[in-house]
Design an enzyme around this catalytic site. Sequence first.
Site, PDB file in Angstrom:
ATOM      1  N   TRP A  73       0.879  -1.163   0.000  1.00  7.70           N
ATOM      2  CA  TRP A  73       0.000   0.000   0.000  1.00  7.70           C
ATOM      3  C   TRP A  73       0.919   1.215   0.000  1.00  7.70           C
ATOM      4  O   TRP A  73       1.679   1.427   0.932  1.00  7.70           O
ATOM      5  CB  TRP A  73      -0.887  -0.024   1.237  1.00  7.70           C
ATOM      6  CG  TRP A  73      -2.009   0.969   1.246  1.00  7.70           C
ATOM      7  CD1 TRP A  73      -3.247   0.839   0.697  1.00  7.70           C
ATOM      8  CD2 TRP A  73      -1.996   2.257   1.883  1.00  7.70           C
ATOM      9  NE1 TRP A  73      -4.004   1.955   0.941  1.00  7.70           N
ATOM     10  CE2 TRP A  73      -3.264   2.842   1.658  1.00  7.70           C
ATOM     11  CE3 TRP A  73      -1.037   2.976   2.595  1.00  7.70           C
ATOM     12  CZ2 TRP A  73      -3.601   4.112   2.142  1.00  7.70           C
ATOM     13  CZ3 TRP A  73      -1.366   4.233   3.076  1.00  7.70           C
ATOM     14  CH2 TRP A  73      -2.640   4.791   2.848  1.00  7.70           C
ATOM     15  N   ASN A  97       6.640  -3.997   6.029  1.00  5.40           N
ATOM     16  CA  ASN A  97       5.441  -3.246   6.363  1.00  5.40           C
ATOM     17  C   ASN A  97       5.832  -2.209   7.402  1.00  5.40           C
ATOM     18  O   ASN A  97       6.486  -2.530   8.390  1.00  5.40           O
ATOM     19  CB  ASN A  97       4.361  -4.172   6.933  1.00  5.40           C
ATOM     20  CG  ASN A  97       3.075  -3.427   7.252  1.00  5.40           C
ATOM     21  OD1 ASN A  97       2.842  -2.338   6.754  1.00  5.40           O
ATOM     22  ND2 ASN A  97       2.230  -4.032   8.071  1.00  5.40           N
ATOM     23  N   GLY A  98       5.431  -0.949   7.196  1.00  6.71           N
ATOM     24  CA  GLY A  98       5.761   0.111   8.132  1.00  6.71           C
ATOM     25  C   GLY A  98       6.362   1.302   7.422  1.00  6.71           C
ATOM     26  O   GLY A  98       6.327   1.413   6.191  1.00  6.71           O
ATOM     27  N   GLU A 486     -20.828   8.051  11.935  1.00 13.36           N
ATOM     28  CA  GLU A 486     -20.449   6.734  11.444  1.00 13.36           C
ATOM     29  C   GLU A 486     -21.174   6.402  10.143  1.00 13.36           C
ATOM     30  O   GLU A 486     -20.595   5.827   9.217  1.00 13.36           O
ATOM     31  CB  GLU A 486     -20.734   5.680  12.518  1.00 13.36           C
ATOM     32  CG  GLU A 486     -20.547   4.240  12.077  1.00 13.36           C
ATOM     33  CD  GLU A 486     -19.124   3.875  11.690  1.00 13.36           C
ATOM     34  OE1 GLU A 486     -18.942   2.761  11.158  1.00 13.36           O
ATOM     35  OE2 GLU A 486     -18.206   4.695  11.897  1.00 13.36           O
ATOM     36  N   GLU A 493     -16.816   6.026   2.499  1.00 14.89           N
ATOM     37  CA  GLU A 493     -15.785   5.003   2.381  1.00 14.89           C
ATOM     38  C   GLU A 493     -16.000   4.095   1.179  1.00 14.89           C
ATOM     39  O   GLU A 493     -15.053   3.801   0.438  1.00 14.89           O
ATOM     40  CB  GLU A 493     -15.758   4.118   3.636  1.00 14.89           C
ATOM     41  CG  GLU A 493     -14.945   4.639   4.779  1.00 14.89           C
ATOM     42  CD  GLU A 493     -14.924   3.642   5.937  1.00 14.89           C
ATOM     43  OE1 GLU A 493     -13.825   3.321   6.410  1.00 14.89           O
ATOM     44  OE2 GLU A 493     -16.007   3.184   6.365  1.00 14.89           O
ATOM     45  N   HIS A 509     -26.651  26.953  11.683  1.00  9.92           N
ATOM     46  CA  HIS A 509     -25.382  27.646  11.878  1.00  9.92           C
ATOM     47  C   HIS A 509     -24.419  27.424  10.708  1.00  9.92           C
ATOM     48  O   HIS A 509     -23.208  27.546  10.874  1.00  9.92           O
ATOM     49  CB  HIS A 509     -24.740  27.202  13.191  1.00  9.92           C
ATOM     50  CG  HIS A 509     -25.553  27.542  14.398  1.00  9.92           C
ATOM     51  ND1 HIS A 509     -25.714  28.826  14.849  1.00  9.92           N
ATOM     52  CD2 HIS A 509     -26.312  26.752  15.219  1.00  9.92           C
ATOM     53  CE1 HIS A 509     -26.503  28.826  15.909  1.00  9.92           C
ATOM     54  NE2 HIS A 509     -26.886  27.582  16.154  1.00  9.92           N
TER      55      HIS A 509
END
Length: 613
Positions: A73, A97-98, A486, A493, A509
């Site tokens: 990713w 990974n990281g 949510e 998403e 407002h």
Amino acid sequence: MCGVVGAVSDNDSIPFLLEGLATLEYRGYDSAGLAILNNGLHRARAMGRVAELVDKVAAEGLRGRVGIAHTRWATHGVPAERNAHPHVSGGLAVVHNGIIENYEALRDQLRELGYTFSSDTDTETIAHLIQACLKGQIGDPAEDLFSAVQRAVGYLDGAFALAVISEDESECLVIAREGSPLMLGIADEGYYAASDASALLSVTKRMVYLENGDVAQLTPDGVTIADLSGRLVERDIVISNLSANAVELGEFDHYMQKEIFEQPQALSNTLEMLSGAGQLQPGIFGAEAETIFQHVDSVLIIACGTSSYAGMTAKYWIEQVAGIPCNVEIASEYRYRQSVANPRQLVVVISQSGETADTLAALHYAKEKGHTYTLAICNVPESAIVRETALRFITRAGPEIGVASTKAFTTQLSALFLLTLLLAKIKSNLPQEDEKAYLDELRHLPVAVEKVLALEPNIKIWAQYFANKQHALFLGRGRHYPIAQEGALKLKEISYIHAEAYPAGELKHGPLALVDQEMPVVVIAPNDELLEKLKSNMQEVSARGGQLYVFADGDSSVKNSAGMQVMQMPEHYGLLSPVLHVVALQLLAYHVALVKGTDVDKPRNLAKSVTVE
């Protein structure tokens, strides 16, 4: 986020490596690759899905008993084959990974030593660094790959899960972790490694969870583990309670759909201790829970994303029922600001995976500030967050594969309601008759959710109205405002429709300026003390031509009218009403995404387990 797998097997490792990557696809990725040892080092990489890599490996006829594989990713460098893992240095290959925070300084140092870089990644730096340690270009020459990796990780700042192989040691795999999850699998036919237990289930349930700073060597003769100081250590073997069936689709079209419909069972499993209980026992949160809860005078909830909305919902519960102050902090913000620590505050960290980098770092920060009363609410019992808190509650949602969280969220809510009741009881704010009534409601919760799921055919019809929209508003009041947040998150998403949530009283407002006939407005309208206020807010939308889609309790007086469609929820559920309403919002987001034809389980640019900052 990325997926790491590795193997030292008596048999060909290629099937395991590819199957492991396929299992980890849910974590989010843009490319995949593997390296295998067989009379030298052989590498294959591909953009897109793991299926593309499968075709490449088959075309090249790759085989071998020792190998590593990876789904990437993108963080450093655009999605491109040159940036895909594994990265190599000579006959050495690394998957990672990281994020390595000091990679630029290391890259400059390695360039001065004559190394050239073919990618934009921080990971290629690790490959060259290990090679430099092997050759003695940094320090004395390392004895072998195991010692070279031990030395190299000492130069790395950041988070990493590494798997390394070298053609000079054809029966050896070395792995290391710091901040990112990595575990071993022990099987009769070999030794395996992965960043997620689900990737190991095809070969074993016997697993070893590495600690931060551990470096492990896997050979056909066994496993050797060294800790951060270089001392050889033993780590316990854990028998995983996951099953391969739990990560299969079965009769469902998508994991998200499967996980939405698994919520009654997930809630039942999570609340199993209540089946015959007449009253709550603090021990469900750990042996020290009663003592700690007696000393607590407030609560601080720390989480990210969906888990933070669970915390925001719980804030209403804790202050109303337990009668003590509660604050909710976004983990990525909390860890970087100066806060005032209260040693009597209970710090609650919430994470589905238990490896969420920002939440784990925020926990460390809280402990550095002097907090000792800590509680983890998590779905993975062996995870880092669970191991680092004084108390813990394990939700029993089972594996959650879809990127958009569903059953993890509702089981987190149930755990937080249990926490609310126990705090209230210990603070003498929970009369016995109220405790019994709440326990009865919790026991009935799975059945109530089943009734919400039965609304799916009607929600499918609503989904058609949203499919060609670009924006949507979600409104809620009180404890249903986080549920509106949510719901908006779920819609954006997986359908890529821009959605925002507001407390309904905030319409006038500013947000009301956005309302027109092209802006669907989703309203959560439980029959509670704020319903009449909410009706006034809905009138404000109707007067501007807005189209209202209202989830209302069956016993409320909200009815269909011009510009307002109302879906009656099966029953009013009091304080636990947020659990029911969010299930309806999950179904709405899912079916809108289906109409739009987006990738429901793997939405663009997102990853399931966010293990980097």
